[in-house]
Design an enzyme around this catalytic site. Structure first.
Site, mmCIF file in Angstrom:
data_model
loop_
_atom_site.group_PDB
_atom_site.id
_atom_site.type_symbol
_atom_site.label_atom_id
_atom_site.label_comp_id
_atom_site.label_asym_id
_atom_site.label_seq_id
_atom_site.Cartn_x
_atom_site.Cartn_y
_atom_site.Cartn_z
ATOM 1 N N GLU A 46 10.547 -3.653 12.907
ATOM 2 C CA GLU A 46 11.714 -3.045 12.257
ATOM 3 C C GLU A 46 12.897 -3.044 13.223
ATOM 4 O OE1 GLU A 46 8.783 -1.524 12.682
ATOM 5 O OE2 GLU A 46 8.022 -0.764 10.763
ATOM 6 N N ASP B 175 0.803 -1.226 0.000
ATOM 7 C CA ASP B 175 0.000 0.000 0.000
ATOM 8 C C ASP B 175 0.840 1.283 0.000
ATOM 9 O OD1 ASP B 175 0.872 -0.622 2.541
ATOM 10 O OD2 ASP B 175 -1.007 -0.126 3.543
#
Lengths: 265, 265
Positions: free
Chosen positions: A206, A123
């Protein structure tokens, strides 16, 4: 009115050696927006040479419509699956995309020996320039991501050419408070860290992955996008659509709507 | 692992005559998502030959960052402006994009003599196949649009190859209950209707414009996307982002964040 013919974006003579390969890991899952998102991401990636697209669905089996779409877009790809482990599926905040990305890392360890990897969600929006910049990553490269958190941007803070900290709407005790779309990793560097992987920890994916690449000094991080002064990646998010209403088959029998119904999620 | 080099999507020999030109009218306005949306739309359009992109901002002056982006993407374009008339700006539901689209029609009347026009909003998603199909429109072509209203799709209802009605989550007394992204019009047909334009009437823009092209029989509508059985356009909508917070300049002076701040809306 005469319109100039459009040349291809990336043209290279046959004699030039190809640039280092890019491995783009895109986690995805079945939802009404899926085919649309993969379509526009695919058309962006199609402008980039020597790129291999790892599209990894959180699903039991690859969705045939996704395979068909990938074949149509015609960027070199592998269509893999990796389900979220059952124990996380009941969580309120799910570690979405982690099994997919770890499956991508596994594929790279088995199939690649050089080049660069990047986690590109379906996205987000990418300026193709970032792909050509990340391609020469030695260890880990970073750059800003736009349209994220109340700050409107997440970025390494750069002073005199070095990272001195991170600007992000949510720090949360992270060593690397950055977005998934903000960094690339060299394949050789990944291979030198055989235990590197992404944790099933929402908000810390992350950070956990980058920590698993240690040792990595802040001064070793390669800064792209003109020393982090440009935005070449945006964390765009699509509005969720409800699943389509079921069709009144009595009313619309023998029309095109029967075919359209079969496409909708 | 060897990766095949990617050929350009559209390659044509110099001797072949170019296909009819496409005029793509994209209304846009300044907001945090603007550059991202135009970036991914631009990369899609860049795969289509003989296409001219009319990017029309609802603004007093063209935004320099938009001009710079259009130059960078390098699809042949004109960057125009057309402000919403002051009397509509106070409305609760604004007729957004109408002044822009009418400006686009005006440009086409002044500059084009053949080919096809299409209203392509910057947040939708387009399969490039639809551009090659709409290019041969004689009067008005139509096709389904996905991800719209509770039905998940808006489409002409087709029986035995002809339109027998429209399937759309909201009919609202419209003769043509269709989405802006669902039809194209031939330039010659537009020029034969010198008074055709779009009304400043929220919800009735498409209907009003199509009615202004009358006479146009339902049986004359050309059906694309395999007789309206495929979805090649999606009404994707991006989540709105707030304008970025102002930066504490004392704290971040002499860092890259000063440059990033200047980019943010």
């Amino acid at each position: 009115m005469s319109i100039p013919r459009i040349a291809s974006l990336q043209q290279q003579s046959i004699s030039e050696p190809p640039p280092p390969p890019l491995y783009i890991i895109t986690p995805t899952y079945r939802r009404p927006e899926q085919l649309a998102e993969l379509t526009r991401l695919g058309y962006t990636l199609k402008h980039v040479v020597n790129l291999y697209w790892l599209v990894i669905e959180d699903a039991e089996e690859p969705t045939p419509q996704v395979t068909k779409l990938l074949q149509k877009i015609n960027v070199p790809f592998s269509h893999l699956v990796a389900q979220m482990p059952a124990k996380y599926r009941k969580n309120k905040v799910k570690p979405r995309g982690v099994s997919n990305r770890n499956r991508g890392l596994e594929w790279i360890r088995a199939n690649a020996s050089d080049g660069v990897l990047y986690f590109a969600d379906d996205d987000n929006t990418y300026d193709v320039e970032i792909f050509d910049e990340m391609r020469y990553t030695k260890k880990v490269s970073m750059w800003p991501v736009g349209l994220i958190t109340k700050f409107g941007v997440s970025s390494p803070i750069v002073k005199n050419g070095t990272v001195v900290g991170f600007y992000d709407g949510w720090i949360g005790g992270r060593k690397y408070p950055v977005d998934m779309a903000s960094f690339s990793v060299s394949v050789r560097f990944l291979l030198s860290r055989p235990n590197a992987s992404m944790p099933y920890k929402p908000g810390y994916e992350e950070d956990g992955f980058l920590k698993s690449l240690s040792p990595l000094k802040l001064t070793e991080i390669e800064l792209l996008a003109s020393n982090c002064t440009e935005i070449l990646v945006w964390h765009t998010q699509s509005k969720k659509n409800p699943n389509a209403m079921s069709l009144d088959m009595g009313k619309y029998n023998n029309t095109n709507l029967v075919h359209l119904r079969n496409i909708l999620v």
